[in-house]
Design an enzyme around this catalytic site. Structure first.
Site: not given
Length: 147
Positions: A124, A79-80, A41, A39, A14, A33
């Protein structure tokens, strides 16, 4: 009342950015950020359900059901993924962990038996986590939670 929790992991990218702010304001508020390329997480999600222990089953909720609900409502969606690019909700709401918690709460509350969802905790990083219990949501929040 008894609480039962299940922990799952997911990875997502994100960029913290708010279209209502100028580029300079976004840099000041979100710092590194706000990098244009975003980037990622490796999030940890703890989902906590609460209720009486069923006399027949000995459970508050069947862990298999809880696993399925989390998979269908959350993991299959985030996810991903790039939260900002792949999920409509985050085109309107900055993809902070706080807003991610609200998004996940709404998604889970829609498919779980009413009143059983008690709390979610999203880590996070090892140092940063958000704890959310669904307070303050309105019908329009549920309607606006679009994947």
């Amino acid at each position: 009342m008894t609480c039962v929790s299940r922990t799952e992991h997911f990875s997502a990218a994100h960029r913290l950015n708010n279209s209502l702010l100028s580029a300079e304001e976004n840099r000041q508020v979100f710092g590194k950020c706000n990098h244009p390329n975003g980037h990622g997480h490796n999030y940890i999600l703890e989902t906590i359900v609460r209720g009486p222990v069923d006399a027949r089953t000995g459970m508050v909720a069947n862990i298999s059901d809880l696993k399925h609900w989390i998979q269908a409502a959350v993991l299959d969606v985030v996810d991903h993924r790039n939260l900002d690019a792949d999920i409509e909700y985050f085109r309107v709401h900055p993809s902070t962990t706080e807003n991610l918690a609200v998004f996940i709460w709404i998604r889970l509350a829609r498919i779980m038996p009413p009143g059983i969802l008690y709390q979610i905790i999203i880590s996070e990083t090892a140092k940063n986590k958000v704890i959310y219990s669904g307070e303050g949501l309105t019908d329009s929040d549920y309607e606006g939670c679009v994947v």
